[in-house]
Structures are given as C-alpha cells and as structure tokens.
Motif scaffolding. Structure first.
Motif, short mmCIF file in Angstrom:
data_model
loop_
_atom_site.label_atom_id
_atom_site.label_comp_id
_atom_site.label_asym_id
_atom_site.label_seq_id
_atom_site.Cartn_x
_atom_site.Cartn_y
_atom_site.Cartn_z
N TYR A 23 0.84 -1.20 0.00
CA TYR A 23 0.00 0.00 0.00
C TYR A 23 0.87 1.25 0.00
CZ TYR A 23 -3.48 -3.31 1.81
OH TYR A 23 -4.32 -4.38 1.98
N GLN A 47 0.20 11.31 3.91
CA GLN A 47 -0.15 11.88 5.20
C GLN A 47 0.09 13.39 5.19
OE1 GLN A 47 2.10 10.41 8.58
NE2 GLN A 47 0.40 10.78 9.97
N GLY A 62 -3.27 16.78 10.20
CA GLY A 62 -4.69 16.87 10.51
C GLY A 62 -5.61 16.07 9.59
N GLN A 63 -5.03 15.39 8.60
CA GLN A 63 -5.88 14.65 7.65
C GLN A 63 -5.71 13.14 7.76
OE1 GLN A 63 -6.51 16.22 3.70
NE2 GLN A 63 -5.29 18.03 4.16
N GLY A 64 -4.94 12.69 8.69
CA GLY A 64 -4.77 11.25 8.84
C GLY A 64 -4.05 10.63 7.66
N LEU A 65 -4.36 9.36 7.38
CA LEU A 65 -3.75 8.63 6.28
C LEU A 65 -4.75 8.47 5.15
CD1 LEU A 65 -2.01 7.79 8.83
CD2 LEU A 65 -1.57 5.67 7.59
N ASP A 99 -8.13 6.18 -2.66
CA ASP A 99 -9.03 7.33 -2.59
C ASP A 99 -8.49 8.59 -3.27
OD1 ASP A 99 -9.57 6.17 0.73
OD2 ASP A 99 -10.86 5.82 -1.01
N PHE A 155 4.08 13.73 3.41
CA PHE A 155 4.81 12.58 3.93
C PHE A 155 4.16 11.33 3.35
CE2 PHE A 155 7.87 10.84 6.62
CZ PHE A 155 7.35 9.90 7.50
N LEU A 179 3.88 7.17 3.03
CA LEU A 179 4.10 5.95 3.79
C LEU A 179 3.76 4.73 2.95
CD1 LEU A 179 2.51 7.16 7.10
CD2 LEU A 179 4.84 6.34 6.92
N GLY A 187 8.80 5.97 5.99
CA GLY A 187 8.24 7.13 5.33
C GLY A 187 9.25 7.91 4.50
N ARG A 202 9.61 11.95 2.99
CA ARG A 202 9.05 13.31 2.99
C ARG A 202 9.44 14.01 1.71
NH1 ARG A 202 6.31 16.24 6.23
NH2 ARG A 202 6.65 14.85 8.01
N GLN A 222 8.54 9.52 11.34
CA GLN A 222 8.72 8.07 11.29
C GLN A 222 7.45 7.40 10.80
OE1 GLN A 222 10.41 6.17 14.72
NE2 GLN A 222 11.75 7.89 15.19
N GLY A 223 7.55 6.11 10.52
CA GLY A 223 6.39 5.34 10.12
C GLY A 223 5.52 4.99 11.32
N PHE A 277 -3.02 6.68 16.23
CA PHE A 277 -4.07 6.42 15.24
C PHE A 277 -4.85 5.16 15.61
CE2 PHE A 277 -3.17 9.54 12.02
CZ PHE A 277 -1.82 9.81 12.16
N TRP A 308 -9.24 4.50 8.84
CA TRP A 308 -8.40 5.20 9.81
C TRP A 308 -9.12 6.37 10.47
CZ3 TRP A 308 -3.55 3.45 10.99
CH2 TRP A 308 -2.98 2.52 10.11
N GLY A 309 -8.83 6.58 11.74
CA GLY A 309 -9.18 7.83 12.38
C GLY A 309 -8.18 8.90 11.98
N LEU A 310 -8.49 10.15 12.33
CA LEU A 310 -7.63 11.26 11.92
C LEU A 310 -6.42 11.45 12.82
CD1 LEU A 310 -10.22 13.96 10.82
CD2 LEU A 310 -8.96 12.33 9.40
N GLY A 311 -6.38 10.72 13.91
CA GLY A 311 -5.22 10.78 14.78
C GLY A 311 -5.42 11.71 15.96
#
Lengths: 113, 115
Positions: free
Chosen positions: A33, A37, A40-43, A59, A88, A90, A107, A109, B42-43, B90, B105-108
C-alpha cells in the motif's frame, strides 16, 4: 530482520518534475500500500496492490502512478500532474488473509520547491 | 459506511498522569481494531490490536485498550504517562472489502506530555 525500506527519506523536487519513491519489503507479504499523510488529515490511500502485476486506485490516486513487477517492490511515482505533492508518504504491506494489520516503512518526505 | 472517530485531535497530560485516548467506530459487523503510534518523521508502529477473545488487550509500552461492543468503542489507556509517550496515535478498523480487508483510519490524536 524483515521489514519495509523506503527511500529516499527526504526528497526535494522542483515543480513540473516527476519523482519516484522506492518501497521494498522482505516480509514475503502479498499486499502493499501507499498512503499520503498531511497534518490533521490522517492517512489517505493512494494505491494498493494485492498481487504482482496488479494494483488498484485508492481514494486519492490522481497525479500518482505505481508498478508491481516484483513481489518485494512497489514504487510510487509522483507526477507533475499532482497539484499539491508536498507531503509525507508511507508504504505498508500486509499478509493475505490476516486481520488486516499493516506493517509500515519509515516514510519519505517530499517537498516541492 | 464504516468510520472511525477519534475524539480530540490534541490531548495534553502531565508526566505520571493517566493517558486516555478515545476511539469510536461504526461497523455493521464485529471488526478487527488497531492502535498505531507514530513518532515525528517516522512510520507507524502497531501498539496493540483486538481480533477475537479477551476484550481487554495489552500492548507495548504499557498501553492497553478495551473493546466495548455495546459502546462501539476501543479507547486507549496508560496508567502513567512518560515523556517518551509524546507522539501521534491512530485508531483503525479492519473491515471486509470483497476478498480483501480494508483499514479505515481515524484522523489521529497528538499526545503531548508535560513535565
């Protein structure tokens, strides 16, 4: 030790240039996958691949391309068509048939100057 | 549609205090649930997961979470915060997607630990 290796860790690009991010795994996982990132928007899922020579859009696939020629490798190309590529990125992998648990790389950047 | 809600995008606690990070999900079937932690640049690293069996799950670094089906929640806790716990957390739900599984996923939640 098994794991996922992403390179480069940091990358700078001029507008209009394509750039390819590398992702290699030695976990013998079938599925891989790419996520993006942003604060504030998550993954957000860009592309995923369940087997070699096959992949599906996630998406937010517009402006990105991938290939899956080998089980171990799933490179992501950020094309000049991607309007806001600074983020970023991942890479992750998953064994087929398991609970859905993902294993992540460290990750990359990307900054567009 | 399935979704994951993490209440509070930023949580701040004092060192030694209880850590509570909230996660609620919507799913029509019993899900698999995960908490991941991410340190800067980091991951993501798996903290813990619930698949089946005991609803109280223990993870790494002293964290634990409890699956409460009636409340559709999977809150993350740690009795005593350490400075090293400062990170992004997360919550994720794994659901069936055809012959595949998909993570929602949640937004963190960004956790700050004050000395």
């Amino acid at each position: 030790d098994g794991g996922i290796t992403q390179s480069p860790k940091y990358l700078f690009r001029k507008e209009g240039q394509n750039v390819t991010l590398s992702c290699e795994q030695n976990l013998n996982h079938d599925a891989m996958y790419w996520y993006r990132q942003d604060p504030g928007q998550g993954l957000r899922l860009i592309y995923y691949s369940q087997i070699v020579n096959d992949f599906q859009k996630g998406d937010i696939a517009e402006g990105y391309s991938v290939s899956r020629e080998k089980k171990e490798s799933f490179p992501l190309t950020v094309t000049s068509a991607q309007k806001n590529p600074t983020a970023f990125y991942l890479c992750a992998s998953r064994r087929q048939g398991n609970t859905g648990e993902l294993f992540f790389g460290e990750g990359s950047r990307l900054t567009v100057l | 549609a399935q979704s994951v809600t993490q209440l509070g995008s930023h949580v701040s606690v004092s060192e030694g205090a209880l850590v509570l990070l909230r996660c609620n999900y919507s799913s029509s079937v019993p899900p698999y649930l995960f908490w991941y932690v991410q340190y800067p640049n980091q991951g993501l690293q798996l903290l813990l997961k619930y698949t089946t069996g005991a609803t109280l799950v223990k993870g790494i670094n002293g964290f634990e979470a409890e699956f409460k089906k009636s409340e559709t929640s999977f809150h993350l806790t740690k009795p005593s915060a350490h400075m090293s716990d400062a990170a992004e957390y997360f919550c994720a739900v794994s659901v069936n997607a055809g012959n595949n599984r998909k993570l929602i996923w949640g937004l963190g939640t960004s956790l700050a630990v004050n000395p």
